[in-house]
Scaffold this motif. Sequence first.
Motif, mmCIF file in Angstrom:
data_model
loop_
_atom_site.group_PDB
_atom_site.id
_atom_site.type_symbol
_atom_site.label_atom_id
_atom_site.label_comp_id
_atom_site.label_asym_id
_atom_site.label_seq_id
_atom_site.Cartn_x
_atom_site.Cartn_y
_atom_site.Cartn_z
ATOM 1 N N MET A 20 15.187 83.453 1.279
ATOM 2 C CA MET A 20 13.895 82.793 1.491
ATOM 3 C C MET A 20 13.597 82.720 2.991
ATOM 4 O O MET A 20 14.438 82.329 3.787
ATOM 5 C CB MET A 20 13.934 81.380 0.895
ATOM 6 N N GLU A 21 12.405 83.112 3.350
ATOM 7 C CA GLU A 21 11.977 83.055 4.746
ATOM 8 C C GLU A 21 11.771 81.602 5.162
ATOM 9 O O GLU A 21 11.464 80.745 4.354
ATOM 10 C CB GLU A 21 10.665 83.834 4.902
ATOM 11 N N LYS A 22 11.969 81.350 6.432
ATOM 12 C CA LYS A 22 11.744 80.008 6.978
ATOM 13 C C LYS A 22 10.709 80.101 8.087
ATOM 14 O O LYS A 22 10.533 81.136 8.706
ATOM 15 C CB LYS A 22 13.041 79.437 7.546
ATOM 16 N N TYR A 23 10.041 78.995 8.300
ATOM 17 C CA TYR A 23 9.101 78.925 9.411
ATOM 18 C C TYR A 23 9.876 78.961 10.726
ATOM 19 O O TYR A 23 10.822 78.189 10.899
ATOM 20 C CB TYR A 23 8.306 77.619 9.371
ATOM 21 N N PRO A 24 9.486 79.815 11.643
ATOM 22 C CA PRO A 24 10.100 79.741 12.965
ATOM 23 C C PRO A 24 9.586 78.502 13.694
ATOM 24 O O PRO A 24 8.558 77.936 13.324
ATOM 25 C CB PRO A 24 9.626 81.020 13.654
ATOM 26 N N LEU A 25 10.286 78.100 14.706
ATOM 27 C CA LEU A 25 9.877 76.995 15.560
ATOM 28 C C LEU A 25 9.506 77.591 16.909
ATOM 29 O O LEU A 25 10.278 78.351 17.484
ATOM 30 C CB LEU A 25 11.047 76.008 15.718
ATOM 31 N N PHE A 26 8.309 77.270 17.384
ATOM 32 C CA PHE A 26 7.858 77.766 18.683
ATOM 33 C C PHE A 26 7.689 76.590 19.637
ATOM 34 O O PHE A 26 7.165 75.550 19.246
ATOM 35 C CB PHE A 26 6.511 78.500 18.564
ATOM 36 N N GLU A 27 8.120 76.781 20.870
ATOM 37 C CA GLU A 27 7.925 75.769 21.896
ATOM 38 C C GLU A 27 7.205 76.379 23.077
ATOM 39 O O GLU A 27 7.491 77.503 23.473
ATOM 40 C CB GLU A 27 9.272 75.194 22.364
ATOM 41 N N THR A 28 6.254 75.625 23.620
ATOM 42 C CA THR A 28 5.561 76.005 24.836
ATOM 43 C C THR A 28 5.775 74.866 25.833
ATOM 44 O O THR A 28 6.522 73.929 25.560
ATOM 45 C CB THR A 28 4.049 76.215 24.598
ATOM 46 N N GLU A 29 5.106 74.934 26.944
ATOM 47 C CA GLU A 29 5.264 73.888 27.952
ATOM 48 C C GLU A 29 4.944 72.500 27.393
ATOM 49 O O GLU A 29 5.685 71.549 27.600
ATOM 50 C CB GLU A 29 4.361 74.183 29.144
ATOM 51 N N ARG A 30 3.834 72.397 26.638
ATOM 52 C CA ARG A 30 3.389 71.085 26.150
ATOM 53 C C ARG A 30 3.517 70.891 24.651
ATOM 54 O O ARG A 30 3.330 69.780 24.156
ATOM 55 C CB ARG A 30 1.908 70.874 26.513
ATOM 56 N N LEU A 31 3.819 71.963 23.905
ATOM 57 C CA LEU A 31 3.675 71.921 22.449
ATOM 58 C C LEU A 31 4.905 72.411 21.704
ATOM 59 O O LEU A 31 5.699 73.182 22.227
ATOM 60 C CB LEU A 31 2.498 72.803 22.031
ATOM 61 N N VAL A 32 4.986 71.978 20.446
ATOM 62 C CA VAL A 32 5.913 72.531 19.471
ATOM 63 C C VAL A 32 5.072 72.951 18.272
ATOM 64 O O VAL A 32 4.206 72.193 17.811
ATOM 65 C CB VAL A 32 6.972 71.487 19.031
ATOM 66 N N LEU A 33 5.306 74.151 17.774
ATOM 67 C CA LEU A 33 4.686 74.613 16.531
ATOM 68 C C LEU A 33 5.788 74.644 15.493
ATOM 69 O O LEU A 33 6.830 75.276 15.695
ATOM 70 C CB LEU A 33 4.092 76.013 16.695
ATOM 71 N N ARG A 34 5.566 73.938 14.386
ATOM 72 C CA ARG A 34 6.581 73.830 13.341
ATOM 73 C C ARG A 34 5.906 73.839 11.971
ATOM 74 O O ARG A 34 4.688 73.755 11.857
ATOM 75 C CB ARG A 34 7.402 72.555 13.536
ATOM 76 N N GLN A 35 6.730 73.883 10.943
ATOM 77 C CA GLN A 35 6.226 73.874 9.574
ATOM 78 C C GLN A 35 5.514 72.561 9.273
ATOM 79 O O GLN A 35 5.938 71.485 9.705
ATOM 80 C CB GLN A 35 7.387 74.071 8.601
ATOM 81 N N ILE A 36 4.430 72.647 8.536
ATOM 82 C CA ILE A 36 3.732 71.460 8.035
ATOM 83 C C ILE A 36 4.518 70.920 6.841
ATOM 84 O O ILE A 36 4.978 71.690 5.994
ATOM 85 C CB ILE A 36 2.283 71.822 7.622
ATOM 86 N N THR A 37 4.684 69.595 6.791
ATOM 87 C CA THR A 37 5.453 68.955 5.718
ATOM 88 C C THR A 37 4.602 67.866 5.052
ATOM 89 O O THR A 37 3.510 67.537 5.517
ATOM 90 C CB THR A 37 6.736 68.309 6.265
ATOM 91 N N MET A 38 5.145 67.284 4.004
ATOM 92 C CA MET A 38 4.458 66.196 3.303
ATOM 93 C C MET A 38 4.219 64.992 4.213
ATOM 94 O O MET A 38 3.306 64.214 3.982
ATOM 95 C CB MET A 38 5.238 65.763 2.062
ATOM 96 N N GLU A 39 5.023 64.852 5.249
ATOM 97 C CA GLU A 39 4.815 63.762 6.210
ATOM 98 C C GLU A 39 3.497 63.916 6.965
ATOM 99 O O GLU A 39 3.032 62.965 7.593
ATOM 100 C CB GLU A 39 5.977 63.703 7.206
ATOM 101 N N ASN A 40 2.895 65.090 6.899
ATOM 102 C CA ASN A 40 1.651 65.360 7.623
ATOM 103 C C ASN A 40 0.395 65.182 6.777
ATOM 104 O O ASN A 40 -0.707 65.452 7.241
ATOM 105 C CB ASN A 40 1.677 66.780 8.194
ATOM 106 N N VAL A 41 0.538 64.738 5.529
ATOM 107 C CA VAL A 41 -0.607 64.636 4.614
ATOM 108 C C VAL A 41 -1.699 63.727 5.167
ATOM 109 O O VAL A 41 -2.886 64.086 5.139
ATOM 110 C CB VAL A 41 -0.145 64.182 3.205
ATOM 111 N N ASP A 42 -1.352 62.561 5.671
ATOM 112 C CA ASP A 42 -2.376 61.637 6.189
ATOM 113 C C ASP A 42 -3.134 62.269 7.360
ATOM 114 O O ASP A 42 -4.358 62.170 7.439
ATOM 115 C CB ASP A 42 -1.757 60.303 6.627
ATOM 116 N N PHE A 43 -2.406 62.909 8.270
ATOM 117 C CA PHE A 43 -3.055 63.564 9.408
ATOM 118 C C PHE A 43 -4.011 64.656 8.919
ATOM 119 O O PHE A 43 -5.157 64.742 9.371
ATOM 120 C CB PHE A 43 -2.020 64.170 10.361
ATOM 121 N N LEU A 44 -3.551 65.499 8.011
ATOM 122 C CA LEU A 44 -4.381 66.603 7.517
ATOM 123 C C LEU A 44 -5.615 66.093 6.787
ATOM 124 O O LEU A 44 -6.698 66.664 6.908
ATOM 125 C CB LEU A 44 -3.564 67.522 6.611
#
Length: 181
Positions: A1-25
């Motif tokens: 099974m493929e996994k979401y990669p994690l990306f980091e920049t100077e100010r940001l992190v890009l990661r998988q969206i999870t159920m913890e993000n439902v309210d924000f979305l």
Amino acid sequence: MEKYPLFETERLVLRQITMENVDFLYELYTSDDVLKYFGMSPIQSKDVVVSMVENYEKQLDLGGPMRFAIVEKQTDKMIGTCGFHGISKAYKRCEIGYDLIPDQWGKGIMGEALSPLLNYLFMDKGMNRIGAVIVPYNKASSRVVEKLGFKQEGLLRDYILQGDHAYDAYMYSLLKKEWLE
């Protein structure tokens, strides 16, 4: 099974969206400002958002589209999303999409977030062409992709339906050889 990669920049992190993000979305996808040129109507319930998050997981297992959470490193707060969809593996192309909470607009965040995503699509996913569809009124979004090297190709008439209104949209593209220059 493929996994979401994690990306980091100077100010940001890009990661998988999870159920913890439902309210924000839910808040993001019911915002008139965010959805103004997005091509979708406001989400009607949090159950719809839960289904969206579940679908992101299912699509990953099928090799399909991915949508990343954009998180501020300093605060660990989610501020938007970005990802890709409309995949044609045979033609090695896809389209990107993105959104950001309004108080983060105009800070260069989206260009910073999209840069590692584009690199991933070209270098790891083997894409040759990445498209972006943007309504003409969304000048800020056009500037984001133009700064990343996208070229405007043409106008798609009545391409996006939002509610009872049809919007024209510009088609932008970026080719792998342009990204590598």
